[in-house]
Design a protein around this motif. Structure first.
Motif, short mmCIF file in Angstrom:
data_model
loop_
_atom_site.label_atom_id
_atom_site.label_comp_id
_atom_site.label_asym_id
_atom_site.label_seq_id
_atom_site.Cartn_x
_atom_site.Cartn_y
_atom_site.Cartn_z
N MET A 163 0.82 -1.22 0.00
CA MET A 163 0.00 0.00 0.00
C MET A 163 0.85 1.28 0.00
N PRO A 164 1.77 1.44 0.98
CA PRO A 164 2.59 2.66 0.97
C PRO A 164 3.39 2.81 -0.34
N LYS A 165 3.88 1.68 -0.87
CA LYS A 165 4.68 1.75 -2.10
C LYS A 165 3.83 2.22 -3.28
N THR A 166 2.61 1.69 -3.35
CA THR A 166 1.70 2.08 -4.44
C THR A 166 1.35 3.56 -4.35
N ILE A 167 1.00 4.01 -3.13
CA ILE A 167 0.62 5.41 -2.94
C ILE A 167 1.80 6.33 -3.25
N MET A 168 2.99 5.95 -2.77
CA MET A 168 4.18 6.77 -3.03
C MET A 168 4.43 6.90 -4.53
#
Length: 762
Positions: free
Chosen positions: A675-680
């Motif tokens: 999730m954090p990687k996708t949002i970033m």
């Protein structure tokens, strides 16, 4: 008067006073000045009018002076007056000056005889005056009149104190000769703030109104009630003279004649009267300014240094230069990009020590809030077992199954994976909001150009909103990918053999971890007043226990609570409390602390509550689940349904329960990581690239550069005022540097016996 430089001192202080007043702030330099104090009808206004030689102050009964009047007298060939609040308007008719003072007073205080500490600045140019700056203050009173506030005496006293307590302020204490001098309000308040008498000058008015056969000779000779700087007597016009419009010049001639012809005052006539008072005050103020120059110089220097950086960009400012707008636009956009990146990525320079930046808040969403939302979506144990049993029964149908069916495992797992969509989308919404807040914060620096700020904010926010849908599509795709193939060969998956061997106790048992400290901080324990009231304690949360201490030193432990069987519960904020509350309770209905079934813990903000909840999750203390299913089935129904299962079905339910727990743990771990990687990648980094590479082009296409880079009136005014103050300070420093400190001045007389001044009973 000494050298030429000394004559420039009072106009210099006037310039500084105007510069600071016009910029809307009082100068914390405590500029040297003379404050006129006295009781009502002591003759303060008449003394000032005699200085100017004109009638220009409001008259009447009661409190007439209701705001401080900073009166700057400037020796000049022409005669006119100017108000600081009416820039550029010259008053030649002094009757208009009076009306303007009354109107400006009423504007702030209303017409009900109230008072205000905000001064009116009046400058009078005249050939009849010496350079002098005085502050006319409201007369002291004892009794409220009409609809005045009942505490008018204290209000006036407080206002006077604001001015006369400053060491740089000379006090002109005005007392009428036809009253008892020992009880003079002016002398008493002067004594309070200036016990040594270093800066008090006595003025005796109404000498012509004394009873026949009496005089004030001993007072004026400084014998009876001595002051270090002595007394000066003046004779003002009577009320009859004022009403009859008696010319002040005639009145001054009459005053001169009075002193020369009066047997008691003839020998000191040269030291009496309004002209001598004006001359003395000019000299005293000039000397006083000279004495305070060293301190004033250092304060001016520090003020100049604090302005230097802000004024730097204004110094070479030319509004008509066409290249300036292009350059300013490029600089502003570049600076906005740098600020945005620093807010997100973090920065070592100019760290905000009072609030979390956008990047730090997004980090908390990723690693505290999002995991917390995932855990909140965790299944209710009894409800899950009920669903598993229904799934197994429905798959077997009419037959009695000997083996645990795979399909039941897949059906339950997929149902749980679908539930992950909600916290994932909520996480994206939270990040979006934080990004928009960061954009708004970074555009604050563009406040000088309202249109540019508005357009920049609109373009970047629109872009972030567009990325919102793409990011959500990608995250939903990730969850669909998880749904599309249940990988039972995953290395972390326990498999059927291990699942069958595990007991329900082992399955729900918390993972053993070393007793590390997870969090420390202050919390309030909410307890009713009957039981001792709420108190703040220093809490330490570890993997095994929650302890609280008296303070951060952790010496005096109040209690230690093991975390076994504890859960979290939301509690509504109290009616009278501003704090946010959550509770800890024992699932086995035991008392948690003393005789309390639950402990209510309070934080200052909801953000703190969420952060503490996330810390409790790491320690294995989860939120309470809603104990009623969506079908309205109660706990007892589920329990009876579960208990009624045959042993074989119960084993199958337990096996699938363990398998689901294991597999959902794998999915959660994967989603938490992705999730954090996708949002970033799709949102934050994309927004940074957009700002650096495309924002400028969008701004150019949004409208013509001229209107985009139009300054706000506030910014133009601020620039003018900052430059004016900067130049006033520079000029003052130059002038101070030129002034010789060897100028001849009269030293302050030696101390005198001032024990006669009545002490204020307060």
């Amino acid at each position: 008067m000494g050298n030429r430089g000394m004559e420039d001192l009072i106009p210099l202080i006037n310039k500084l006073q105007d510069a600071f007043s016009s910029i809307g702030q009082t100068c914390n330099l405590d500029l040297p000045q003379i404050a006129v104090v006295g009781g009502q009808s002591a003759g303060k206004s008449s003394v000032l009018e005699n200085f100017v030689g004109r009638d220009f102050l409001p008259r009447g009964s009661g409190i007439v002076t209701r705001r401080p009047l900073i009166l700057q007298l400037v020796n000049s060939k022409a005669e006119y007056a100017e108000f600081l609040h009416c820039k550029g308007r010259k008053f030649v008719d002094f009757e208009e000056v009076r009306l303007e003072i009354e109107a400006e007073t009423d504007r702030l205080t209303g017409s009900n005889k109230g008072i205000s500490p905000i001064p009116i600045n009046l400058r009078v140019y005249s050939p009849n005056v010496l350079n002098l700056t005085l502050i006319d203050l409201p007369g002291m009173t004892k009794v409220a009149v009409g609809d005045q506030p009942h505490d008018i005496e204290h209000q006036i006293r407080d206002m006077l104190m604001q001015f006369i307590t400053k060491e740089s302020c000379l006090v002109l204490a005005v007392t009428p000769a036809n009253s008892d001098l020992a009880n003079s309000d002016a002398l008493k308040i002067a004594k309070e703030v200036d016990p040594q008498g270093l800066r008090t000058i006595g003025v005796i008015t109404k000498l012509d109104l004394m009873d026949e056969g009496t005089d004030a000779r001993d007072i004026l000779e400084n014998k009876l009630l001595p002051l270090r700087r002595g007394y000066i007597g003046v004779v003002n016009r009577s009320q009859k003279d004022i009403d009859g419009k008696k010319d002040i010049r005639v009145a001054l001639a009459a005053e001169r004649k009075f002193f020369l012809s009066h047997p008691a005052y003839r020998h000191i006539a040269e030291r009496m009267g309004t002209p001598h008072l004006q001359k003395l005050l000019n000299q005293q103020l000039t000397n006083h300014i000279r004495d305070t120059l060293p301190g004033l110089r250092s304060k001016l220097q520090s003020q100049l240094l604090s302005l230097e950086k802000e004024v730097e960009e204004y110094k070479n400012f030319r509004p008509d230069d066409p290249t300036r707008k292009t350059k300013a636009l490029l600089q502003m956009v570049q600076q906005f990009g740098v600020d945005f990146e620093k807010c997100i990525e973090g920065s070592g320079d100019q760290v905000d020590t009072s609030n979390l930046s956008g990047g730090a808040k997004i980090n908390r969403i990723f690693h505290e809030r999002f995991p917390f939302e995932l855990v909140k979506m965790e299944f209710d144990e009894k409800e899950l077992r009920k669903e598993i049993s229904y799934a197994i029964k429905n798959i077997h149908g009419v037959r009695t199954g000997l083996f645990t069916p795979d399909l039941a495992f897949e059906a339950i797992v997929k149902k749980q994976i679908i539930k992950l969509k909600e916290p994932c989308l909520k996480c994206i919404d939270l990040v979006i909001q934080e990004l928009i807040n960061t954009v708004r914060q970074c555009t604050n620096k563009l406040g000088s150009y309202p249109r540019l700020r508005e357009e920049t904010e609109r373009i970047v926010t629109t872009y972030v909103r567009e990325r919102d849908s793409k990011t959500k599509d990608q995250v939903l795709l990730l969850i669909d990918i998880e749904l599309s193939y249940i990988n039972t060969n995953h290395e972390d998956f326990i498999g059927f053999a291990n699942a069958q061997q595990r007991t329900a106790a082992n399955a729900t048992k918390k993972r053993v971890m070393p007793n590390q400290v997870i969090r420390r901080g202050w919390l309030t324990i909410n307890i009713s007043i009957m039981k001792g009231g709420s108190k703040d304690y220093w809490f330490v949360l570890t993997a095994e226990s929650l302890s609280w201490y008296k303070d951060e030193e952790e010496k005096e432990k109040k209690y230690m609570l093991p975390l076994d069987n504890l859960k979290l519960r939301d509690v509504e904020k109290g009616f009278m409390s501003s704090k946010h509350v959550f509770a800890i309770f024992n699932t086995e209905q035991r008392n948690v602390y003393k005789d309390l079934r639950q402990i209510e813990l309070a934080c200052d903000t909801q953000e703190d509550v969420d952060s503490w909840k996330a810390s409790f999750l790491r320690a294995g203390v989860y939120p309470e689940k809603d104990q009623v299913s969506e079908f309205g089935t109660s706990d007892s129904d589920i329990l009876s349904d579960t208990v009624s299962m045959d042993p074989q079905l119960e084993r199958q339910v337990e096996t699938i329960r363990n398998l689901v727990d294991s597999y959902i743990g794998i999915v959660n771990k994967s989603i938490r990581d992705l999730m954090p990687k996708t949002i970033m990648h799709l949102m934050i980094n994309s927004a940074k690239d957009f700002i650096h590479s495309e924002l400028l082009a969008y701004l150019y296409s949004a409208g013509d550069q001229g209107s985009l880079m139009e300054e706000s009136p506030e910014q133009a005014q601020r620039r003018d005022e900052m430059l004016r103050m900067y130049h006033a300070l520079k000029e003052a420093l130059v002038l101070i540097g030129d002034i010789s400190t060897t100028t001849i001045s009269t030293p302050v007389p030696p101390p005198v016996d001032d024990g006669w001044i009545a002490k204020d009973p307060r």
